[in-house]
Structure formats: structure tokens, C-alpha cells
Design an enzyme around this catalytic site. Structure first.
Site, PDB file in Angstrom:
ATOM      1  N   HIS A 115      -2.721  10.920  20.166  1.00 54.65           N
ATOM      2  CA  HIS A 115      -2.953  10.901  18.720  1.00 54.65           C
ATOM      3  C   HIS A 115      -4.174  10.042  18.460  1.00 54.65           C
ATOM      4  O   HIS A 115      -4.456   9.120  19.226  1.00 54.65           O
ATOM      5  CB  HIS A 115      -1.730  10.342  17.964  1.00 54.65           C
ATOM      6  N   GLU A 140       1.552   2.981  22.462  1.00 54.71           N
ATOM      7  CA  GLU A 140       3.019   2.917  22.370  1.00 54.71           C
ATOM      8  C   GLU A 140       3.673   4.284  22.530  1.00 54.71           C
ATOM      9  O   GLU A 140       4.747   4.390  23.106  1.00 54.71           O
ATOM     10  CB  GLU A 140       3.430   2.336  21.010  1.00 54.71           C
ATOM     11  N   VAL A 141       3.045   5.302  21.959  1.00 58.98           N
ATOM     12  CA  VAL A 141       3.659   6.640  21.988  1.00 58.98           C
ATOM     13  C   VAL A 141       2.851   7.526  22.944  1.00 58.98           C
ATOM     14  O   VAL A 141       1.649   7.743  22.724  1.00 58.98           O
ATOM     15  CB  VAL A 141       3.700   7.265  20.581  1.00 58.98           C
ATOM     16  N   ILE A 172       4.069   5.406  10.219  1.00 55.60           N
ATOM     17  CA  ILE A 172       5.276   4.796   9.656  1.00 55.60           C
ATOM     18  C   ILE A 172       5.063   3.315   9.328  1.00 55.60           C
ATOM     19  O   ILE A 172       5.770   2.753   8.484  1.00 55.60           O
ATOM     20  CB  ILE A 172       6.450   4.980  10.646  1.00 55.60           C
TER      21      ILE A 172
HETATM   22  P1  5GP Z   1      -0.180   3.879  19.586  1.00 56.57           P
HETATM   23  O1  5GP Z   1       0.045   2.424  19.835  1.00 56.57           O
HETATM   24  O2  5GP Z   1       0.633   4.728  20.536  1.00 56.57           O
HETATM   25  O3  5GP Z   1      -1.643   4.254  19.558  1.00 56.57           O
HETATM   26  O4  5GP Z   1       0.315   4.168  18.104  1.00 56.57           O
HETATM   27  C1  5GP Z   1       1.584   4.627  17.798  1.00 56.57           C
HETATM   28  C2  5GP Z   1       1.721   4.635  16.290  1.00 56.57           C
HETATM   29  O5  5GP Z   1       2.801   5.467  15.944  1.00 56.57           O
HETATM   30  C3  5GP Z   1       1.995   3.261  15.689  1.00 56.57           C
HETATM   31  O6  5GP Z   1       0.969   2.943  14.752  1.00 56.57           O
HETATM   32  C4  5GP Z   1       3.351   3.421  15.023  1.00 56.57           C
HETATM   33  O7  5GP Z   1       3.475   2.728  13.805  1.00 56.57           O
HETATM   34  C5  5GP Z   1       3.465   4.928  14.840  1.00 56.57           C
HETATM   35  N1  5GP Z   1       4.832   5.456  14.892  1.00 56.57           N
HETATM   36  C6  5GP Z   1       5.797   5.155  15.803  1.00 56.57           C
HETATM   37  N2  5GP Z   1       6.909   5.851  15.562  1.00 56.57           N
HETATM   38  C7  5GP Z   1       6.648   6.628  14.472  1.00 56.57           C
HETATM   39  C8  5GP Z   1       7.427   7.564  13.739  1.00 56.57           C
HETATM   40  O8  5GP Z   1       8.588   7.851  14.027  1.00 56.57           O
HETATM   41  N3  5GP Z   1       6.826   8.167  12.671  1.00 56.57           N
HETATM   42  C9  5GP Z   1       5.542   7.891  12.314  1.00 56.57           C
HETATM   43  N4  5GP Z   1       5.046   8.536  11.261  1.00 56.57           N
HETATM   44  N5  5GP Z   1       4.781   7.007  12.982  1.00 56.57           N
HETATM   45  C10 5GP Z   1       5.328   6.378  14.043  1.00 56.57           C
END
Ligand code: 5GP
Length: 122
Positions: free
Chosen positions: A104, A99-100, A34
């Protein structure tokens, strides 16, 4: 860390939040990030409930791991970044800034990616 069924990717996987798949099969879903950090920024996730790479590498079945790896390579090729190159990033836990909390991998490409990480104190 216990899996949180309400994390955003769990909700996308359940279809509660609309998302346009870049790729989908029995084991894997991929979507565009996103908030893209490069011209190609795709998130590839297993459909199973795994918090992070640590969880996935320890507990996922061989079929899930194989499907995830094969799909990630195919998605990068289909996105056209295999020739010029791409970076894969898995974040696990607080120091990585994950963050999530659903595993992934980020596929980042379409421009030179620069240094491996920000050059701060080791
Ligand atoms: P992390 O920091 O967990 O490795 O990456 C999480 C990623 O998920 C971030 O790059 C963020 O922009 C993306 N993200 C968070 N919420 C959403 C969403 O609702 N939809 C999509 N497509 N990406 C998301």
C-alpha cells in the site's frame, strides 16, 4: 517473504472486513487509514497479492503498475491535496516499520508534513 492471505488488507479486499472505499477499480482499492496521521491519510493498494513495493515492482504486470500509479494521482487530486502538496510513503520490510504485509502507499496531506523522516542517527 510469502504472501499471507490472512493479512488485514487481504481480508478487506475479500470483503470479510467492511471498509468504505475512497476509490475502487479493477486493479486498485483505496481506503482511509484507520489511524490517520494527517487530515488526509489514504491507503492505496493493488488488488493483487503483493507483499510490498519490492514484490510489486518486481512481479506486477505493466497494467497493474500503471493502474496503481494513475489511481494514486487521481485519488490525491480528488482528495484536494494536489495544490497544497502531499507525501507518498511506501514501507517495505522491518527497517521501514511496515505493519501490514500487503503493498500500500500512504497519501498524506492537508498539513505541512515536516521533515522527511525522524532525525535519528543515520
Ligand atoms: P504500514 O506500516 O504497513 O505502512 O501501514 C499500515 C497502515 O494501515 C497503518 O497506518 C494503520 O493505521 C493502517 N491500518 C491497519 N489496520 C487497518 C484497518 O483495519 N483498516 C484501515 N483502514 N487501516 C488500517
Amino acid at each position: 517473504m510469502a504472501y499471507d492471505d490472512n493479512n488485514i488488507f487481504a481480508r478487506i479486499l475479500r470483503g470479510e472486513i467492511p471498509a468504505k472505499p475512497v476509490y475502487e477499480d479493477e486493479y486498485v482499492l483505496a481506503i482511509n487509514d484507520i489511524n490517520p496521521q494527517a487530515p488526509t491519510h489514504i491507503l492505496v493498494m493493488p488488488k493483487g497479492k503483493y507483499v510490498s513495493f519490492d514484490d510489486f515492482s518486481a512481479k506486477a504486470s505493466d497494467a497493474e503498475i500503471t493502474a496503481f500509479m494513475r489511481a494514486t494521482g487521481k485519488i490525491a487530486r480528488d482528495a484536494g491535496v494536489d495544490a497544497t502538496g502531499y507525501r507518498l510513503i511506501f514501507n517495505h520490510g522491518p527497517d521501514s516499520h511496515q505493519e501490514v504485509p500487503h503493498l500500500h502507499v500512504h497519501i498524506l496531506g492537508g498539513r505541512p508534513m515536516g521533515f522527511l523522516i525522524a532525525r535519528t542517527a543515520a
